[in-house]
Write an enzyme that holds these catalytic residues in place. Structure first.
Site, PDB file in Angstrom:
ATOM      1  N   TRP A   1       0.911  -1.141  -0.005  1.00 38.47           N
ATOM      2  CA  TRP A   1      -0.218   0.018   0.206  1.00 38.47           C
ATOM      3  C   TRP A   1       0.863   1.308  -0.108  1.00 38.47           C
ATOM      4  CZ3 TRP A   1      -0.426  -3.930   3.479  1.00 38.47           C
ATOM      5  CH2 TRP A   1       0.168  -4.041   4.775  1.00 38.47           C
TER       6      TRP A   1
ATOM      7  N   THR B   1      -4.973  -4.367  13.505  1.00 33.27           N
ATOM      8  CA  THR B   1      -4.353  -5.730  13.192  1.00 33.27           C
ATOM      9  C   THR B   1      -3.026  -5.636  12.697  1.00 33.27           C
ATOM     10  OG1 THR B   1      -6.634  -6.283  12.105  1.00 33.27           O
ATOM     11  CG2 THR B   1      -5.001  -7.785  11.370  1.00 33.27           C
TER      12      THR B   1
ATOM     13  N   GLY C   1     -10.791 -10.653  11.931  1.00 30.22           N
ATOM     14  CA  GLY C   1     -11.607 -10.340  12.917  1.00 30.22           C
ATOM     15  C   GLY C   1     -12.298  -8.909  12.904  1.00 30.22           C
TER      16      GLY C   1
ATOM     17  N   ASP D   1      -1.684   7.676  15.603  1.00 32.19           N
ATOM     18  CA  ASP D   1      -2.386   6.397  16.168  1.00 32.19           C
ATOM     19  C   ASP D   1      -1.242   6.149  17.309  1.00 32.19           C
ATOM     20  OD1 ASP D   1       0.169   5.924  15.030  1.00 32.19           O
ATOM     21  OD2 ASP D   1      -0.285   3.801  14.143  1.00 32.19           O
TER      22      ASP D   1
ATOM     23  N   GLU E   1      -5.546   0.681   5.189  1.00 36.39           N
ATOM     24  CA  GLU E   1      -5.993   1.455   6.489  1.00 36.39           C
ATOM     25  C   GLU E   1      -7.014   0.603   7.322  1.00 36.39           C
ATOM     26  OE1 GLU E   1      -4.148   3.435   7.913  1.00 36.39           O
ATOM     27  OE2 GLU E   1      -2.896   4.251   6.504  1.00 36.39           O
TER      28      GLU E   1
ATOM     29  N   TYR F   1      -8.279   9.252  12.499  1.00 32.84           N
ATOM     30  CA  TYR F   1      -7.046   8.864  11.949  1.00 32.84           C
ATOM     31  C   TYR F   1      -6.873   8.259  10.649  1.00 32.84           C
ATOM     32  CZ  TYR F   1      -3.556   5.442  11.201  1.00 32.84           C
ATOM     33  OH  TYR F   1      -2.491   4.728  10.257  1.00 32.84           O
TER      34      TYR F   1
END
Ligand code: SF4
Length: 359
Positions: free
Chosen positions: A27, A46, A84, A139, A40, A121
């Site tokens: 990315w 994760t 998840g 973050d 993102e 964010y």
């Protein structure tokens, strides 16, 4: 005139360091807002290593925002299975629908923020990396770097601290679009690989070592300050892997709340013993023919911890109308959340044994 602070000294050495040391991640090789956005969202909660494979498969399946908007839900959930926080996938698709409808990707912080699943964010991260907009993305990595760099002992769990730090970072962001595009990434990268969260920071290889107050004053190892979180709520559940003629029962979870709308093995509140589990099966109109196995498992969500007792049972009867009796192939096609991983593996083994015996 800006007052000189350790933070205002950061951009130049940081960007030089980043250009020489950044990890090569897919990315980071693109300016396509769709691809940056997917990364993102996947990276929320994760780790990078866990995201890489998912990212490639997801973009192969849905190469454009239109393809994602039109994707069948089952395929989407299957591609997300194991990552998840499934609401992320649902929000991605909802947002893809909105973007496809408007015909272009929103390119400002405020417009990005209006998309489902995009918070402060993420909106800043996309606006800066894809569109070169001067928006600071803060973050956990950035909070750690900045509090150490400035020797700040405020509680980073307090939204006021985060807001103040965002304003400080915003004030020192570079002006040139090429630098803006990588500045947020660079600060995060420094936090992820040098000013690390667990264990001592690697100040000896840090481009900020010469002016970092946390290093010079020896306070870096105790920073950032973070107030203890409330303990997670523990919920006991009993999961029943119900087997009937080469099939197992699944049902959909409610459309709202934890793991909304996903498939699960039937389960009830509490840690039931065998008699109580048989009574639960009977309440669903099922007769227990044989007990096959008992399996315990634990799954940790953000605010809740499930402690599960599971029974594998052979049963007779159809059960309630919302039970879907899946054979091995149907089970594999459905996204069953990883909270049920132990029971999923058990059901797959049981069903494949039946399939092998009958072929
Ligand atoms: Fe973190 Fe050390 Fe760099 Fe300061 S010098 S920002 S503590 S790694």
């Amino acid at each position: 005139m800006t007052t000189k602070t350790p933070l205002s000294d950061l951009p130049e050495p940081l960007l030089d360091w980043y250009r020489a040391n950044a990890r090569d991640l897919p990315w980071r090789r693109t300016r396509d807002p769709y691809r940056i956005w997917v990364s993102e969202i996947m990276l929320q909660q994760t780790r990078v290593a866990a995201v890489l494979g998912y990212y490639t498969r997801f973009l192969e399946a849905f190469p454009s925002v239109e393809a994602l908007a039109a994707a069948p839900e089952q395929q989407l959930m299957k591609l997300w299975e194991g990552l998840g926080y499934y609401s992320r996938a649902r929000n991605l698709q909802k947002a893809a629908g909105l973007v496809a409808e408007r015909g272009s990707f929103p390119d400002t912080y405020a417009e990005l923020l209006s998309l489902p699943g995009v918070g402060d964010y993420t909106a800043s991260a996309i606006a800066s990396a894809a569109f070169g907009r001067r928006e600071a993305a803060v973050d956990g990595n950035v909070l750690r770097v900045v509090t150490r760099l400035t020797d700040c002992h405020d509680d980073i769990a307090d939204p006021k601290t985060k807001k103040a730090i965002r304003a400080q970072v915003q004030a020192v962001m570079p002006e040139a679009a090429e630098d803006i595009r990588i500045f947020n990434q660079a600060t995060m990268e420094l936090g992820a690989t040098v000013c690390v969260p667990n264990g001592p920071p690697k100040c000896e290889v840090c481009p900020a070592a010469g002016f970092c107050l946390g290093r010079l004053r020896g306070t870096a190892p105790v920073l950032p300050v973070k107030a203890a979180k409330k303990a997670r709520r523990v919920e006991e559940r009993t999961v029943l892997v119900l087997l009937r003629q080469g099939r197992t029962a699944l049902r959909r979870r409610p459309g709202r709340g934890l793991l909304a709308g996903l498939w699960e093995f039937p389960n009830v509140d509490g840690a039931l013993d065998e008699d109580a589990a048989a009574a639960a099966a009977a309440a669903w109109g099922l007769t227990v023919k044989a007990w096959r196995n008992k399996l315990t498992a634990k799954h940790i969500f953000t605010h809740v911890e499930w402690h599960m007792t599971g029974y594998t049972l052979e049963v007779e009867g159809d059960g309630p109308a919302d039970f879907f009796w899946a054979d091995a192939a149907a089970l594999r096609e459905r996204a069953v959340p990883s909270a049920f991983a132990r029971y999923y593996a058990e059901a797959v083994t049981e069903l494949e044994d039946v399939w092998n015996e009958s072929n």
